[in-house]
Design a protein around this motif. Sequence first.
Motif, PDB file in Angstrom:
ATOM      1  N   ALA A 327     -52.847 -51.648   9.008  1.00  0.00           N
ATOM      2  CA  ALA A 327     -53.564 -52.821   9.647  1.00  0.00           C
ATOM      3  C   ALA A 327     -55.071 -52.459   8.967  1.00  0.00           C
ATOM      4  CB  ALA A 327     -53.882 -52.616  11.001  1.00  0.00           C
ATOM      5  N   LYS A 328     -55.806 -51.450   8.739  1.00  0.00           N
ATOM      6  CA  LYS A 328     -57.159 -50.979   8.193  1.00  0.00           C
ATOM      7  C   LYS A 328     -57.154 -51.442   6.625  1.00  0.00           C
ATOM      8  CE  LYS A 328     -57.898 -47.903  12.170  1.00  0.00           C
ATOM      9  NZ  LYS A 328     -59.084 -48.749  12.706  1.00  0.00           N
ATOM     10  N   GLY A 329     -56.180 -51.631   6.000  1.00  0.00           N
ATOM     11  CA  GLY A 329     -56.136 -52.067   4.622  1.00  0.00           C
ATOM     12  C   GLY A 329     -55.903 -50.800   3.652  1.00  0.00           C
ATOM     13  N   TYR A 330     -55.328 -49.820   4.027  1.00  0.00           N
ATOM     14  CA  TYR A 330     -55.278 -48.692   3.089  1.00  0.00           C
ATOM     15  C   TYR A 330     -53.891 -48.599   2.348  1.00  0.00           C
ATOM     16  CZ  TYR A 330     -59.416 -46.296   5.265  1.00  0.00           C
ATOM     17  OH  TYR A 330     -60.565 -46.152   5.560  1.00  0.00           O
ATOM     18  N   ARG A 331     -53.069 -49.862   2.689  1.00  0.00           N
ATOM     19  CA  ARG A 331     -51.690 -49.849   1.953  1.00  0.00           C
ATOM     20  C   ARG A 331     -51.706 -49.626   0.530  1.00  0.00           C
ATOM     21  NH1 ARG A 331     -48.098 -49.892  -0.663  1.00  0.00           N
ATOM     22  NH2 ARG A 331     -46.215 -50.739  -0.626  1.00  0.00           N
ATOM     23  N   GLU A 332     -52.771 -50.332  -0.206  1.00  0.00           N
ATOM     24  CA  GLU A 332     -52.651 -50.255  -2.082  1.00  0.00           C
ATOM     25  C   GLU A 332     -52.990 -48.535  -2.192  1.00  0.00           C
ATOM     26  OE1 GLU A 332     -51.727 -52.414  -3.857  1.00  0.00           O
ATOM     27  OE2 GLU A 332     -51.459 -53.439  -1.919  1.00  0.00           O
ATOM     28  N   ARG A 333     -53.662 -47.776  -1.296  1.00  0.00           N
ATOM     29  CA  ARG A 333     -53.904 -46.577  -1.862  1.00  0.00           C
ATOM     30  C   ARG A 333     -52.860 -45.517  -1.451  1.00  0.00           C
ATOM     31  NH1 ARG A 333     -59.798 -44.564   0.521  1.00  0.00           N
ATOM     32  NH2 ARG A 333     -59.135 -42.626  -0.636  1.00  0.00           N
ATOM     33  N   MET A 334     -51.849 -46.166  -0.850  1.00  0.00           N
ATOM     34  CA  MET A 334     -50.750 -44.894  -0.422  1.00  0.00           C
ATOM     35  C   MET A 334     -49.458 -45.074  -1.488  1.00  0.00           C
ATOM     36  SD  MET A 334     -50.978 -46.002   3.723  1.00  0.00           S
ATOM     37  CE  MET A 334     -49.617 -44.838   4.200  1.00  0.00           C
ATOM     38  N   THR A 335     -48.752 -44.268  -1.728  1.00  0.00           N
ATOM     39  CA  THR A 335     -47.456 -44.358  -2.240  1.00  0.00           C
ATOM     40  C   THR A 335     -46.563 -44.530  -1.364  1.00  0.00           C
ATOM     41  OG1 THR A 335     -48.417 -42.534  -3.955  1.00  0.00           O
ATOM     42  CG2 THR A 335     -45.924 -42.994  -3.847  1.00  0.00           C
ATOM     43  N   ILE A 336     -45.965 -45.589  -1.283  1.00  0.00           N
ATOM     44  CA  ILE A 336     -44.763 -46.019  -0.544  1.00  0.00           C
ATOM     45  C   ILE A 336     -43.576 -46.580  -1.084  1.00  0.00           C
ATOM     46  CG2 ILE A 336     -44.144 -47.664   1.681  1.00  0.00           C
ATOM     47  CD1 ILE A 336     -47.145 -47.734   2.350  1.00  0.00           C
ATOM     48  N   ALA A 337     -42.434 -45.863  -0.749  1.00  0.00           N
ATOM     49  CA  ALA A 337     -41.039 -46.363  -1.213  1.00  0.00           C
ATOM     50  C   ALA A 337     -40.549 -47.182  -0.423  1.00  0.00           C
ATOM     51  CB  ALA A 337     -40.125 -45.193  -1.696  1.00  0.00           C
ATOM     52  N   ASN A 338     -39.885 -48.293  -0.764  1.00  0.00           N
ATOM     53  CA  ASN A 338     -39.169 -49.379   0.162  1.00  0.00           C
ATOM     54  C   ASN A 338     -37.937 -48.651   0.739  1.00  0.00           C
ATOM     55  OD1 ASN A 338     -41.231 -51.473   0.164  1.00  0.00           O
ATOM     56  ND2 ASN A 338     -40.530 -52.002  -1.801  1.00  0.00           N
ATOM     57  N   SER A 339     -37.164 -48.019   0.228  1.00  0.00           N
ATOM     58  CA  SER A 339     -35.883 -47.374   0.587  1.00  0.00           C
ATOM     59  C   SER A 339     -35.781 -45.922   0.182  1.00  0.00           C
ATOM     60  CB  SER A 339     -34.704 -48.425   0.568  1.00  0.00           C
ATOM     61  OG  SER A 339     -34.570 -48.385  -1.015  1.00  0.00           O
ATOM     62  N   TYR A 340     -34.658 -45.365   0.424  1.00  0.00           N
ATOM     63  CA  TYR A 340     -34.568 -44.154  -0.411  1.00  0.00           C
ATOM     64  C   TYR A 340     -33.765 -44.307  -1.633  1.00  0.00           C
ATOM     65  CZ  TYR A 340     -36.070 -40.991   3.259  1.00  0.00           C
ATOM     66  OH  TYR A 340     -36.846 -40.116   4.057  1.00  0.00           O
ATOM     67  N   ALA A 341     -33.063 -45.662  -1.795  1.00  0.00           N
ATOM     68  CA  ALA A 341     -32.380 -46.125  -2.966  1.00  0.00           C
ATOM     69  C   ALA A 341     -33.341 -46.408  -4.005  1.00  0.00           C
ATOM     70  CB  ALA A 341     -31.349 -47.371  -2.469  1.00  0.00           C
ATOM     71  N   GLU A 342     -34.564 -47.057  -3.513  1.00  0.00           N
ATOM     72  CA  GLU A 342     -35.324 -47.442  -4.671  1.00  0.00           C
ATOM     73  C   GLU A 342     -36.020 -45.946  -5.094  1.00  0.00           C
ATOM     74  OE1 GLU A 342     -39.952 -48.323  -3.663  1.00  0.00           O
ATOM     75  OE2 GLU A 342     -38.582 -50.225  -3.668  1.00  0.00           O
ATOM     76  N   LEU A 343     -36.252 -45.088  -3.984  1.00  0.00           N
ATOM     77  CA  LEU A 343     -36.796 -43.809  -4.624  1.00  0.00           C
ATOM     78  C   LEU A 343     -35.823 -43.049  -5.481  1.00  0.00           C
ATOM     79  CD1 LEU A 343     -38.535 -40.986  -3.821  1.00  0.00           C
ATOM     80  CD2 LEU A 343     -36.695 -40.418  -2.403  1.00  0.00           C
ATOM     81  N   LEU A 344     -34.649 -42.983  -5.173  1.00  0.00           N
ATOM     82  CA  LEU A 344     -33.852 -42.312  -6.177  1.00  0.00           C
ATOM     83  C   LEU A 344     -33.795 -42.970  -7.364  1.00  0.00           C
ATOM     84  CD1 LEU A 344     -30.772 -41.381  -3.851  1.00  0.00           C
ATOM     85  CD2 LEU A 344     -32.563 -39.968  -4.778  1.00  0.00           C
ATOM     86  N   ARG A 345     -33.891 -44.246  -7.637  1.00  0.00           N
ATOM     87  CA  ARG A 345     -34.029 -44.750  -8.883  1.00  0.00           C
ATOM     88  C   ARG A 345     -35.478 -44.419  -9.656  1.00  0.00           C
ATOM     89  NH1 ARG A 345     -31.850 -49.288  -5.862  1.00  0.00           N
ATOM     90  NH2 ARG A 345     -33.893 -50.093  -5.504  1.00  0.00           N
ATOM     91  N   THR A 346     -36.249 -44.271  -8.835  1.00  0.00           N
ATOM     92  CA  THR A 346     -37.773 -44.071  -9.319  1.00  0.00           C
ATOM     93  C   THR A 346     -37.654 -42.460 -10.052  1.00  0.00           C
ATOM     94  OG1 THR A 346     -38.919 -45.171  -7.875  1.00  0.00           O
ATOM     95  CG2 THR A 346     -40.227 -43.244  -8.738  1.00  0.00           C
ATOM     96  N   VAL A 347     -36.833 -41.552  -9.327  1.00  0.00           N
ATOM     97  CA  VAL A 347     -36.846 -40.081  -9.884  1.00  0.00           C
ATOM     98  C   VAL A 347     -35.714 -39.868 -10.726  1.00  0.00           C
ATOM     99  CG1 VAL A 347     -38.033 -39.371  -7.779  1.00  0.00           C
ATOM    100  CG2 VAL A 347     -35.576 -39.258  -7.879  1.00  0.00           C
ATOM    101  N   THR A 348     -34.808 -40.982 -10.821  1.00  0.00           N
ATOM    102  CA  THR A 348     -33.709 -40.616 -11.952  1.00  0.00           C
ATOM    103  C   THR A 348     -33.466 -41.580 -13.041  1.00  0.00           C
ATOM    104  OG1 THR A 348     -32.559 -39.731  -9.869  1.00  0.00           O
ATOM    105  CG2 THR A 348     -31.068 -40.294 -11.969  1.00  0.00           C
ATOM    106  N   ARG A 349     -33.665 -41.224 -14.228  1.00  0.00           N
ATOM    107  CA  ARG A 349     -33.890 -42.113 -15.255  1.00  0.00           C
ATOM    108  C   ARG A 349     -33.120 -41.564 -16.505  1.00  0.00           C
ATOM    109  NH1 ARG A 349     -40.594 -42.126 -15.185  1.00  0.00           N
ATOM    110  NH2 ARG A 349     -40.872 -42.834 -13.294  1.00  0.00           N
ATOM    111  N   PRO A 350     -32.404 -42.574 -17.217  1.00  0.00           N
ATOM    112  CA  PRO A 350     -31.765 -42.153 -18.366  1.00  0.00           C
ATOM    113  C   PRO A 350     -32.563 -41.618 -19.424  1.00  0.00           C
ATOM    114  CG  PRO A 350     -31.184 -44.439 -17.421  1.00  0.00           C
ATOM    115  CD  PRO A 350     -32.230 -44.020 -16.955  1.00  0.00           C
ATOM    116  N   VAL A 351     -31.992 -40.870 -20.357  1.00  0.00           N
ATOM    117  CA  VAL A 351     -32.599 -40.309 -21.405  1.00  0.00           C
ATOM    118  C   VAL A 351     -32.844 -41.323 -22.290  1.00  0.00           C
ATOM    119  CG1 VAL A 351     -32.507 -38.810 -23.420  1.00  0.00           C
ATOM    120  CG2 VAL A 351     -31.461 -38.187 -21.141  1.00  0.00           C
ATOM    121  N   ALA A 352     -34.268 -41.354 -22.951  1.00  0.00           N
ATOM    122  CA  ALA A 352     -34.559 -42.530 -23.631  1.00  0.00           C
ATOM    123  C   ALA A 352     -33.901 -42.560 -24.957  1.00  0.00           C
ATOM    124  CB  ALA A 352     -36.162 -42.510 -24.090  1.00  0.00           C
ATOM    125  N   ALA A 353     -33.376 -43.570 -25.674  1.00  0.00           N
ATOM    126  CA  ALA A 353     -32.431 -43.357 -26.946  1.00  0.00           C
ATOM    127  C   ALA A 353     -33.471 -43.184 -28.237  1.00  0.00           C
ATOM    128  CB  ALA A 353     -31.757 -44.875 -27.277  1.00  0.00           C
TER     129      ALA A 353
END
Length: 353
Positions: A327-353
């Motif tokens: 409400a006080k406008g701090y959303r953009e400064r915070m790190t927020i994941a919308n779900s745990y599924a989104e989080l796991l996609r963020t931290v798990t990445r295929p090896v680059a070719a």
Amino acid sequence: MPAVKAAKPNEIFARDEWAELTRVSRWHGLWLSLHAWLMVALITGGTALLWQWHWLAGLIASPVAIALVGSRQLGLSILMHEAAHGLLHPKRRINNFAGQWLTGAATGSDLHSYRAYHLTHHRFTQQPEDPDLGLSAAFPTTPASMKRKIIRDLTGQTFLKQRGNQFAVAWNGLKAMLSGATDTEPSAKRDTSAGTPLNRNGAAGVAAPVVNLDGAKRTTRTVGRFLLVQLAVLAISLATIGIIPFLIWIIALATSFQLILRIRNIAEHACTTTGGNDPFSHARTTHADMLMRMTFAPYWVNYHCEHHLFMGVPCYNLPKAHQLLIAKGYRERMTIANSYAELLRTVTRPVAA
């Protein structure tokens, strides 16, 4: 490196808002501790009754029960963490008793050792001095690596390794207690013990060889409390419904708890833009629906950004702190994941070719 920059509540909240957020209830924390144990009893007891009714029903229900009990075991660790911050009860003696015996002992944690360790984590979050840095430094990782971690957790390998290290230290501590050896003796006469660091929840981590008899004795006492709780669970199980509740409890401790604990640890700091200058970047908050709150995020543990910003806010007030920050406008400064599924996609990445 210098300690990370701290938030200034008086620049964010009104005086009455801050007073409400930081008020520690005389009953709420104790109720949550009781709630965790009641949920364990209902889940394990209900599953045991299904086994008595029909073996197939019990077999189908058991994996769900193991997952849910693992979540409550994480919940007990979270509440021990609350006690480490003095937030489980306003009276220190009651707070420490609840953190040591009602919550921490169930998963093999020592409140006082964990408190010192954890406050260091807060002071140096994601800096080289952070004792929790190893929990997030390996990310992002590959799907294959994540799969191996999940397999180790769900097959009990992580549990056996951690408990093996902890019990080895405890054995050295027991020998030191019986012989009267102390850390004041010349090192050549001492046993060489392995110190057992605790992770963010107070669960035993990977040991590093050190000569520390006092630490080994503390570990002996920690293991003693852990075994007493396991014996109490076993005795109550046998005296009421039979062995099934205890089996679900101990299997969950060795499997689902380990995986849920890992995902919780990953969610809090892995792949964040953490630095020393902006306190809003120190941790991640992850939105959690009802299913996630029943599994990976019991007792508002998903509001980790808010916790790092304001250590003095009890867990049950973190949702309110989150709402006020948005409400006080701090959303953009915070790190927020919308779900745990989104989080796991963020931290798990295929090896680059």
